[in-house]
Design an enzyme around this catalytic site. Structure first.
Site, PDB file in Angstrom:
ATOM      1  N   ASP A  20       0.751  -1.219  -0.030  1.00 23.19           N
ATOM      2  CA  ASP A  20      -0.044  -0.239   0.036  1.00 23.19           C
ATOM      3  C   ASP A  20       0.932   1.293  -0.049  1.00 23.19           C
ATOM      4  O   ASP A  20       1.861   1.279   0.517  1.00 23.19           O
ATOM      5  CB  ASP A  20      -0.933  -0.048   1.138  1.00 23.19           C
ATOM      6  CG  ASP A  20      -1.929   1.060   1.104  1.00 23.19           C
ATOM      7  OD1 ASP A  20      -2.400   1.535   0.078  1.00 23.19           O
ATOM      8  OD2 ASP A  20      -2.528   1.327   2.034  1.00 23.19           O
ATOM      9  N   HIS A  56       2.943   3.740  -8.867  1.00 22.36           N
ATOM     10  CA  HIS A  56       2.756   2.167  -9.311  1.00 22.36           C
ATOM     11  C   HIS A  56       4.204   1.848  -9.900  1.00 22.36           C
ATOM     12  O   HIS A  56       4.345   0.931  -9.543  1.00 22.36           O
ATOM     13  CB  HIS A  56       1.530   1.881  -9.882  1.00 22.36           C
ATOM     14  CG  HIS A  56       0.112   2.358  -9.450  1.00 22.36           C
ATOM     15  ND1 HIS A  56      -0.067   1.867  -8.166  1.00 22.36           N
ATOM     16  CD2 HIS A  56      -0.855   3.221  -9.750  1.00 22.36           C
ATOM     17  CE1 HIS A  56      -1.323   2.047  -7.614  1.00 22.36           C
ATOM     18  NE2 HIS A  56      -1.884   2.961  -8.522  1.00 22.36           N
ATOM     19  N   LEU A  91      11.166 -20.359  -5.546  1.00 26.56           N
ATOM     20  CA  LEU A  91      10.006 -19.384  -4.957  1.00 26.56           C
ATOM     21  C   LEU A  91       8.804 -19.568  -5.711  1.00 26.56           C
ATOM     22  O   LEU A  91       8.827 -19.596  -6.999  1.00 26.56           O
ATOM     23  CB  LEU A  91      10.631 -18.122  -4.953  1.00 26.56           C
ATOM     24  CG  LEU A  91       9.691 -17.040  -4.577  1.00 26.56           C
ATOM     25  CD1 LEU A  91       9.392 -17.064  -2.973  1.00 26.56           C
ATOM     26  CD2 LEU A  91      10.281 -15.575  -4.828  1.00 26.56           C
TER      27      LEU A  91
END
Ligand code: FPP
Length: 224
Positions: A12, A29, A122
């Site tokens: 956030d 962003h 991962l």
């Protein structure tokens, strides 16, 4: 020292960062994506096997079209340019959420998942058009249809995170303390870290600090 297998992150603060430093939410962003890359790198270094990233919620559709389009073009470019590299690093990409995007993006997401399916270093669960309540409802509907017994083990199996252990750590950046419809079932016993920094400012050092704090917590799981 607590074992650590899975970190989940609510990334956030991109919008606020972009407005503050570049006069544009979208620039936030873009900068947020740089942080994503740094955190992936450190997650591998720390030998953590699962990383779940909240990139777009079912509620984010309420944002201005221009911002939504920018976010998805960012994702499209990222996957187009980086999927080969992710694959070489033995990273598996798994999308959670409802894949109802443009034909082109759906195709790219399916291609990326298929290409990296067998990778083992991962697993990145990328939450896109994801809402935890919807995920739980859909799981229960499917269980009903299959005449499954309603219990914790079965419900976990029907969630989109079925191949992932529950997160030991949740990080939310951006100085906001809420869960925003993210992994409500899976976070039942997760240690939660609310970080003041906006996501683009969150760095490797902050991440390592959270992991260090987590390692030392006495985890009781309801016991004493
Ligand atoms: C929340 O910040 C962030 C998002 C809704 C998008 C997260 C996207 C990225 C980190 C970059 C793109 C990632 C990929 C994988 C392509 P916010 O916009 O709600 O920030 P605010 O609270 O300051 O408005």
């Amino acid at each position: 020292m607590n074992p650590l297998n899975h970190v989940a992150i609510i990334m956030d603060g991109n919008g606020r960062w972009g407005l503050k430093y570049k006069n544009s939410r979208n620039e936030g962003h873009r900068a947020g994506l740089d942080t994503v890359e740094k955190i992936i790198k450190e997650t591998i270094k720390q030998k953590i096997n699962y990383l779940t990233l909240y990139a777009f919620s079912t509620e984010n559709w309420n944002r201005p079209k221009k911002e939504i389009n920018y976010l998805f073009s960012l994702l499209e470019n990222f996957l187009t340019n980086k999927i080969e590299d992710l694959h070489k690093q033995n990273i598996k990409l798994n999308i959670i959420g409802v894949k109802n995007f443009s034909k082109k993006l759906n195709k790219l997401l399916n291609f990326s998942e298929k290409k990296t399916l067998k990778n083992t270093t991962l697993q990145i669960n990328l939450a896109l058009n994801y809402g935890s309540k919807l995920e739980i409802i859909n799981a229960i509907k499917k269980m009903n249809k299959n005449n499954e017994k309603i219990n914790e083990i079965n419900l976990s199996k029907y969630l989109q995170t079925n191949n992932t252990p529950d997160p030991e750590i949740l990080i939310r950046t951006g100085n906001t303390k809420r869960l925003s419809n993210f992994l409500l079932w899976q976070l039942a016993y997760t240690e939660i870290f609310f970080e003041k920094k906006l996501w683009p400012d969150f760095d490797k050092k902050d991440y390592v600090k959270v992991i260090g704090k987590f390692r030392k917590i006495k985890r009781n799981f309801g016991n004493i």
